[in-house]
Design a protein around this motif. Structure first.
Motif, mmCIF file in Angstrom:
data_model
loop_
_atom_site.group_PDB
_atom_site.id
_atom_site.type_symbol
_atom_site.label_atom_id
_atom_site.label_comp_id
_atom_site.label_asym_id
_atom_site.label_seq_id
_atom_site.Cartn_x
_atom_site.Cartn_y
_atom_site.Cartn_z
ATOM 1 N N GLY A 1 0.782 -1.226 0.000
ATOM 2 C CA GLY A 1 0.000 0.000 0.000
ATOM 3 C C GLY A 1 0.813 1.274 0.000
ATOM 4 O O GLY A 1 0.258 2.368 0.116
ATOM 5 N N MET A 2 2.123 1.143 -0.124
ATOM 6 C CA MET A 2 2.986 2.328 -0.155
ATOM 7 C C MET A 2 3.033 2.923 -1.556
ATOM 8 O O MET A 2 2.747 2.241 -2.541
ATOM 9 C CB MET A 2 4.417 1.958 0.280
ATOM 10 C CG MET A 2 4.520 1.417 1.682
ATOM 11 S SD MET A 2 6.229 0.951 2.106
ATOM 12 C CE MET A 2 5.989 0.360 3.785
ATOM 13 N N ALA A 3 3.419 4.182 -1.643
ATOM 14 C CA ALA A 3 3.729 4.771 -2.932
ATOM 15 C C ALA A 3 5.132 4.307 -3.292
ATOM 16 O O ALA A 3 6.086 4.587 -2.569
ATOM 17 C CB ALA A 3 3.678 6.292 -2.866
ATOM 18 N N GLY A 4 5.266 3.568 -4.375
ATOM 19 C CA GLY A 4 6.553 2.983 -4.737
ATOM 20 C C GLY A 4 7.183 3.684 -5.915
ATOM 21 O O GLY A 4 6.533 3.882 -6.945
ATOM 22 N N VAL A 5 8.449 4.062 -5.783
ATOM 23 C CA VAL A 5 9.160 4.760 -6.850
ATOM 24 C C VAL A 5 10.429 3.992 -7.207
ATOM 25 O O VAL A 5 11.260 3.706 -6.337
ATOM 26 C CB VAL A 5 9.526 6.194 -6.424
ATOM 27 C CG1 VAL A 5 10.414 6.851 -7.474
ATOM 28 C CG2 VAL A 5 8.264 7.015 -6.208
ATOM 29 N N LEU A 6 10.568 3.632 -8.476
ATOM 30 C CA LEU A 6 11.780 2.993 -8.969
ATOM 31 C C LEU A 6 12.805 4.069 -9.288
ATOM 32 O O LEU A 6 12.596 4.892 -10.180
ATOM 33 C CB LEU A 6 11.486 2.149 -10.211
ATOM 34 C CG LEU A 6 12.695 1.455 -10.845
ATOM 35 C CD1 LEU A 6 13.299 0.450 -9.863
ATOM 36 C CD2 LEU A 6 12.293 0.757 -12.140
ATOM 37 N N TYR A 7 13.916 4.062 -8.573
ATOM 38 C CA TYR A 7 14.941 5.093 -8.705
ATOM 39 C C TYR A 7 15.895 4.775 -9.849
ATOM 40 O O TYR A 7 16.441 3.673 -9.934
ATOM 41 C CB TYR A 7 15.724 5.189 -7.400
ATOM 42 C CG TYR A 7 16.826 6.229 -7.424
ATOM 43 C CD1 TYR A 7 16.587 7.515 -6.970
ATOM 44 C CD2 TYR A 7 18.095 5.913 -7.893
ATOM 45 C CE1 TYR A 7 17.592 8.472 -6.969
ATOM 46 C CE2 TYR A 7 19.105 6.862 -7.909
ATOM 47 C CZ TYR A 7 18.847 8.134 -7.450
ATOM 48 O OH TYR A 7 19.851 9.069 -7.467
ATOM 49 N N ARG A 8 16.090 5.752 -10.729
ATOM 50 C CA ARG A 8 17.082 5.632 -11.809
ATOM 51 C C ARG A 8 18.130 6.728 -11.731
ATOM 52 O O ARG A 8 19.295 6.511 -12.057
ATOM 53 C CB ARG A 8 16.373 5.674 -13.169
ATOM 54 C CG ARG A 8 15.445 4.490 -13.406
ATOM 55 C CD ARG A 8 14.473 4.778 -14.519
ATOM 56 N NE ARG A 8 13.645 5.947 -14.226
ATOM 57 C CZ ARG A 8 12.593 6.317 -14.947
ATOM 58 N NH1 ARG A 8 12.242 5.600 -16.005
ATOM 59 N NH2 ARG A 8 11.894 7.387 -14.625
ATOM 60 N N ASP A 9 17.729 7.910 -11.303
ATOM 61 C CA ASP A 9 18.673 8.997 -11.073
ATOM 62 C C ASP A 9 18.058 9.972 -10.081
ATOM 63 O O ASP A 9 16.914 9.791 -9.651
ATOM 64 C CB ASP A 9 19.062 9.698 -12.383
ATOM 65 C CG ASP A 9 17.871 10.248 -13.144
ATOM 66 O OD1 ASP A 9 16.974 10.858 -12.500
ATOM 67 O OD2 ASP A 9 17.814 10.093 -14.364
ATOM 68 N N SER A 10 18.816 10.992 -9.709
ATOM 69 C CA SER A 10 18.361 11.900 -8.655
ATOM 70 C C SER A 10 17.079 12.641 -9.011
ATOM 71 O O SER A 10 16.337 13.074 -8.124
ATOM 72 C CB SER A 10 19.464 12.902 -8.307
ATOM 73 O OG SER A 10 19.861 13.630 -9.451
ATOM 74 N N GLU A 11 16.794 12.781 -10.313
ATOM 75 C CA GLU A 11 15.553 13.447 -10.701
ATOM 76 C C GLU A 11 14.335 12.636 -10.284
ATOM 77 O O GLU A 11 13.264 13.197 -10.011
ATOM 78 C CB GLU A 11 15.537 13.722 -12.200
ATOM 79 C CG GLU A 11 16.457 14.851 -12.623
ATOM 80 C CD GLU A 11 16.189 16.127 -11.841
ATOM 81 O OE1 GLU A 11 15.028 16.567 -11.796
ATOM 82 O OE2 GLU A 11 17.138 16.689 -11.265
ATOM 83 N N ASP A 12 14.464 11.304 -10.254
ATOM 84 C CA ASP A 12 13.356 10.477 -9.780
ATOM 85 C C ASP A 12 13.067 10.765 -8.312
ATOM 86 O O ASP A 12 11.907 10.827 -7.898
ATOM 87 C CB ASP A 12 13.682 8.992 -9.965
ATOM 88 C CG ASP A 12 13.634 8.551 -11.415
ATOM 89 O OD1 ASP A 12 12.826 9.109 -12.175
ATOM 90 O OD2 ASP A 12 14.411 7.657 -11.784
ATOM 91 N N LEU A 13 14.115 10.928 -7.528
ATOM 92 C CA LEU A 13 13.924 11.257 -6.113
ATOM 93 C C LEU A 13 13.326 12.644 -5.966
ATOM 94 O O LEU A 13 12.383 12.851 -5.202
ATOM 95 C CB LEU A 13 15.263 11.179 -5.377
ATOM 96 C CG LEU A 13 15.229 11.519 -3.888
ATOM 97 C CD1 LEU A 13 14.259 10.612 -3.135
ATOM 98 C CD2 LEU A 13 16.633 11.415 -3.291
ATOM 99 N N ARG A 14 13.843 13.604 -6.707
ATOM 100 C CA ARG A 14 13.318 14.968 -6.633
ATOM 101 C C ARG A 14 11.834 15.002 -6.994
ATOM 102 O O ARG A 14 11.019 15.604 -6.284
ATOM 103 C CB ARG A 14 14.099 15.869 -7.590
ATOM 104 C CG ARG A 14 13.759 17.355 -7.454
ATOM 105 C CD ARG A 14 14.330 18.156 -8.618
ATOM 106 N NE ARG A 14 15.749 17.919 -8.812
ATOM 107 C CZ ARG A 14 16.710 18.540 -8.147
ATOM 108 N NH1 ARG A 14 16.398 19.445 -7.234
ATOM 109 N NH2 ARG A 14 17.981 18.274 -8.402
#
Length: 216
Positions: free
Chosen positions: A187-200
């Motif tokens: 149930g979490m919001a899941g983000v696949l990280y590829r570079d710092s822009e994904d985190l931002r």
């Protein structure tokens, strides 16, 4: 970037360490492998293979035991001296941190709880101190300390508990798809990280009060 679904703002950011914040420079290991006649990645395969991988991230072996095991595995293919040199080089690989990711998480922490969730080792605390990021997060959930490793659901549950947030109010960021998928199933919001822009971008979308200066 992969997300679960549109939701209300998150109360906590649960963030991976390696491949998002901390990175390893394996140039010397690759050079030694080449000199020994091994293909690149052979040492990593020995380091994280069946004999070592699970035991390492569950805190069941020491750093010396890990290095010795890598050396034994490689010694089946190359001279013992070369195997030992590779094992020592791999377990002492230089590391660096991404200053952009660090800055984004420090700013996010001003507005929400930040917890590092990592498949790591029993000596992680020393590593973080040496890198100057021991204070980066409100808490660190280390697989070697809690006895559960991603993508097992329990480590995510522990992280949410430490953050004092329900799973549906957590943003989970990781560079491995399987780890993100578990977060989404919980149930979490899941983000696949590829570079710092994904985190931002993920902080902007799911923690809108965080990172506001970085997006101006």
């Amino acid at each position: 970037m992969t997300e679960a679904f549109t939701r209300q703002p998150c109360d906590a950011v649960l963030c991976d360490l390696d491949g998002v914040i901390r990175f390893f420079d394996h140039a010397e290991v690759i050079r030694l492998e080449r000199d020994a006649g091994l293909t690149a990645g052979s040492t990593a395969a020995a380091a994280f293979g069946p004999e070592n991988g699970t035991a390492l991230v569950l805190g069941q072996i020491t750093k010396k035991q890990w290095a010795d095991s890598i050396a034994r595995a490689l010694a089946e293919r190359i001279p013992k001296a070369d195997a030992r040199g590779l094992a020592d080089a791999f377990t002492q690989t230089p590391v660096w941190v991404d200053p952009i990711a660090v800055a984004l998480l420090r700013e996010a922490r001003e507005h929400c709880t930040v917890v590092l969730v990592t498949n790591a080792t029993t000596w992680l605390d020393d590593d973080l101190a040496q890198l100057g990021i021991a204070d980066l997060a409100d808490d660190v959930v280390n697989s070697a300390r809690v006895g559960s490793a991603k993508p097992d659901a329990r480590i995510y549950e522990i992280a949410a508990e430490r953050a004092r947030a329900t799973p549906d109010r957590c943003l989970f960021v990781d560079d491995r798809q399987a780890n993100v998928e578990t977060a989404v199933r919980l149930g979490m919001a899941g983000v696949l990280y590829r570079d710092s822009e994904d985190l931002r971008e993920s902080l902007r979308r799911f923690c809108p009060t965080a990172n506001r200066h970085s997006t101006d």
